[in-house]
Write an enzyme that holds these catalytic residues in place. Structure first.
Site, mmCIF file in Angstrom:
data_model
loop_
_atom_site.group_PDB
_atom_site.id
_atom_site.type_symbol
_atom_site.label_atom_id
_atom_site.label_comp_id
_atom_site.label_asym_id
_atom_site.label_seq_id
_atom_site.Cartn_x
_atom_site.Cartn_y
_atom_site.Cartn_z
ATOM 1 C CG HIS A 48 -1.609 1.371 1.446
ATOM 2 N ND1 HIS A 48 -2.613 1.841 0.408
ATOM 3 C CD2 HIS A 48 -1.555 2.102 2.526
ATOM 4 C CE1 HIS A 48 -2.979 2.894 0.959
ATOM 5 N NE2 HIS A 48 -2.543 3.312 2.220
ATOM 6 C CG HIS A 72 1.055 7.102 4.480
ATOM 7 N ND1 HIS A 72 1.344 6.116 3.412
ATOM 8 C CD2 HIS A 72 -0.332 6.557 4.792
ATOM 9 C CE1 HIS A 72 0.278 5.364 2.796
ATOM 10 N NE2 HIS A 72 -0.610 5.398 3.517
ATOM 11 C CD GLU A 76 -3.650 4.793 11.167
ATOM 12 O OE1 GLU A 76 -4.717 4.307 11.190
ATOM 13 O OE2 GLU A 76 -3.270 5.683 10.277
ATOM 14 C CG ASP A 77 -1.638 0.937 10.795
ATOM 15 O OD1 ASP A 77 -2.436 1.239 11.501
ATOM 16 O OD2 ASP A 77 -1.918 0.952 9.521
ATOM 17 C CG ASP A 139 -3.639 6.856 2.663
ATOM 18 O OD1 ASP A 139 -3.427 5.633 2.435
ATOM 19 O OD2 ASP A 139 -4.538 7.174 3.286
ATOM 20 C CG ASP A 259 -28.163 14.089 -28.231
ATOM 21 O OD1 ASP A 259 -27.511 13.228 -28.657
ATOM 22 O OD2 ASP A 259 -29.277 14.558 -28.086
#
Length: 705
Positions: A48, A72, A76-77, A139, A259
């Protein structure tokens, strides 16, 4: 999926070897940090951030942005914190990563509130470094491309957030390619059946249109060649969400939208753009009112182009955009269209400076709204309003051009000029003529705002302003005003009850007061006074808590001196609509939580049950200097006659009063009851009005309701 080798090879076209090595180092760091983690699709998680970096590389973003894209999700993870990341990659990259990270350590009542807080934090980080939003958009784009593995409910939630916030932000920053792809991906996830049907219809229509598109394109190319004008003509394909939105908003069928044939002509310089415009207007007849010059007046996101609609052969409508190659690049990639960024995140090329400054100005405006918004949900609503794409262009008296959303009013214009101009505006002139402040503005108008230092924002303005800046500033002013009035009223109420103990707010023991504030969870004396003024705390009880610990313990239920009402207390003192008190009436104040004091007549039945309860009521009297007008209700029984309402109005006016409302009930064939709401100064004035009305021979009875 791209590999780090593929990415490194693509970066050689615009980055040097040392910068590419830094990007590779960030990748390997992320790979190690995310070791063992997998995405919902089953792929290693590091795919990712690598994909996000590849998206930014397609826009030729600088190496720090690519490093931040790789990292990034690390904070957080994984177990890595900002301090560890900063020691490895520096403050700049860590700042971008921190701006993109979600607020996982906070808990919110709703997911909407969490998303709003998340976006609010991101705006603050964008103010430091604009590249935060570019990484965030990369992201979000990759997450949307791989959204199919999520549960349907989560797909719809993420798609709605993308349509509401991230796609408009991309458009606001001029990043057309990302804007279009985000919209179509979100459309597919949110309305899968509509996406499928429109996609199938476009494929069928495309086969029938190819010959016609080719013929019109050849005709336009031949025209340019004949005139000796350089330019490349291409047919523009409408994307699916754009078709869907036009069908919904313009209430047109799919056939009507298809059209319209769209073409883009890309040429070498601005002068040639205008010459090509003249050539195509000679070739086909232009549609009146459909020409827009975004070269002379660029959009706020830096977009520049000439737009014109033409009547082609066989009643075919042709949309044409004419722009230079550089304008084409800016239109597709916006502020990311220039590769050279300085260390601080500022574009290096002089040409990039204009677009960069526009983006910075917009972000600074968001930051100002964020500071003055009451909460994150109010802020996010203001941002949504500000992202609407339709614009009007108006002029200041000195010729400066301001861009405002469609439907904007002179109040929006005033706040766009300066916050103080908005706060102090009283009226306006549009094209040198006086006009109401609620008038919707149109492109090309010259607007002049008339101000006075004593003017203040009106709550009614919130009913017609459309810009986020105007709405936020009005709300901020009104909240500040209510706070000041609440503190003032709270001080008067508390002083009234403290007088029983020979005390006042100014003579309270600081140590005792500090202990009470701490125990009540309040930060300051003003916070306590505000709570009392709003009716959230009872002044009677607070005074008992703050009285001296020893000495006279006499408990009095009520102060001997009633509180004076002058009529100018503002938002924290209101007048009951059930009994309409006016100066001269005996009055009582009901302490209402969140509203402050509601003034009732002493004999009002609605407060009879708690009129002697000092926790809920406070004695009041009228200040001798009161000079406002107050509303009173009259009940008049009279004989029905032709023109009687006009006669009543004349009598009321002759007594110096105004009519607010008039209702008529028919009691019998010849008798009617008129309910009249009038504004008067006091009981004496009301008596004069009633005396005038009694002089009418048709009036049999008049009473105060």
């Amino acid at each position: 999926m791209p590999t780090i080798q593929d990415l490194s090879h693509s970066l050689t076209s615009y980055l040097d070897a040392d910068q590419i090595n830094l990007v590779r180092r960030a990748y390997y760091y992320a790979e190690q940090a995310h070791d063992g983690q997998r995405r919902k699709s089953g792929e290693p998680y590091v795919t990712h951030p690598l994909a996000v970096a590849s998206i930014l590389a397609e826009m030729n973003m600088d190496h720090q942005s690519l490093m931040a894209a790789m990292l990034h999700d690390v904070i957080e993870d994984t177990q890595v914190d900002t301090k560890g990341l900063s020691s490895q990659f520096g403050e700049t990259v860590t700042g971008i990563v921190d701006g993109v990270s979600k607020l996982t350590h906070l808990h919110f009542e709703t997911k909407a509130e969490a998303q709003a807080e998340n976006f609010q934090k991101m705006v603050m980080a964008m103010a430091e470094d604009i590249r935060v939003i570019l990484v965030k958009l990369g992201d979000r784009l990759h997450n949307m491309r791989t959204l199919g593995v999520m549960a349907p409910e989560k797909q719809r939630r993420i798609a709605r957030e993308t349509l509401d916030i991230y796609a408009p932000v991309a458009a606001r920053l001029g990043m057309h390619d990302i804007h279009v792809e985000l919209q179509d991906l979100a459309f597919r996830a949110y309305y899968p059946m509509r996406y499928k049907h429109i996609g199938r219809a476009v494929q069928q229509a495309r086969g029938n249109r190819l010959d016609m598109i080719e013929k019109i394109g050849d005709t336009l190319s031949a025209c340019l060649k004949r005139e000796g004008l350089p330019g490349t003509v291409t047919g523009r394909e409408k994307h699916l969400y754009s078709i869907y939105r036009k069908m919904v908003t313009q209430k047109k069928s799919f056939a009507e939208i298809m059209d319209v044939f769209a073409f883009r002509i890309v040429t070498d310089k601005i002068d040639t753009c205008y010459r090509i415009l003249g050539a195509v207007h000679n070739l086909y007849k232009p549609v009146p009112g459909r020409f827009k010059d975004y070269i002379a007046i660029p959009k706020a996101n830096g977009y520049q182009s000439l737009h014109t609609d033409l009547f082609g052969a066989r009643d075919i409508t042709i949309e044409i955009q004419i722009r230079t190659e550089e304008m084409e690049q800016v239109a597709n990639q916006g502020i990311a269209s220039h590769s050279g960024y300085k260390a601080g995140g500022e574009p290096a090329s002089a040409k990039a400076q204009g677009n960069y400054n526009r983006a910075r100005q917009w972000v600074q405006g968001l930051l100002e709204m964020q500071k003055q918004a009451g909460n994150s949900m109010e802020f996010i609503e203001s941002v949504k309003i500000d992202l609407f794409p339709d614009e009007v262009y108006v002029f200041t008296p000195k010729g400066r051009i301001l861009e405002l959303p469609k439907g904007a009013t002179p109040v929006d214009f005033a706040y766009a000029v300066h916050t103080d101009v908005g706060n102090n505006c009283v009226s306006c002139r549009i094209n040198r003529r006086l006009a109401p402040l609620s008038t919707p503005l149109e492109s090309g108008q010259t607007v002049e705002i008339i101000t006075t230092p004593s003017a203040q924002p009106n709550m009614a303005w919130l009913n017609f302003v459309v810009t986020g800046k105007a709405r936020t500033n009005i709300r901020h002013f009104l909240k500040h005003k209510q706070n000041a009035e609440s503190v003032s009223l709270g001080r008067r109420l508390l002083n009234q009850f403290l007088a029983n103990y020979d005390l006042s707010v100014d003579t309270l023991d600081p140590e005792h007061l500090g202990q009470y504030l701490k125990g009540s969870g309040l930060q300051s004396l003003d916070d306590l006074l505000k709570e009392i003024g709003l009716g959230n705390r009872m002044a009677y009880i607070v005074a008992q808590k703050l009285k001296p610990r020893s000495g006279n313990e006499q408990d009095e239920n009520q102060s001997e001196e009633p509180l004076s009402v002058s009529g100018t207390e503002g938002m924290v003192l209101s007048y009951a609509r059930c009994c309409h008190p006016i100066p001269g009436d005996s009055i009582l104040g009901h302490i209402s939580s969140g509203r402050g004091i509601v003034v009732h007549r002493d004999d009002c039945r609605n407060i009879a049950e708690f009129r002697h309860d000092p926790k809920k009521c406070v004695y009041l009297n009228w200040d001798k200097r009161v000079s406002d007008e107050f509303q009173a209700s009259l009940k008049i029984e009279l004989m029905a006659q032709r023109g009687i309402i006009a006669t009543l109005a004349t009598k009321v006016s002759a007594a110096g009063a105004n009519i607010h409302r008039i209702d008529i009930d028919e009691k019998e064939a010849q008798m009617s009851t008129v309910h009249l709401d009038v504004s008067v100064r006091n009981r004496v004035h009301l008596a004069q009005v009633m005396k005038r009305i009694r002089t009418l021979s048709s009036v049999s009875r008049i009473t105060r309701a």
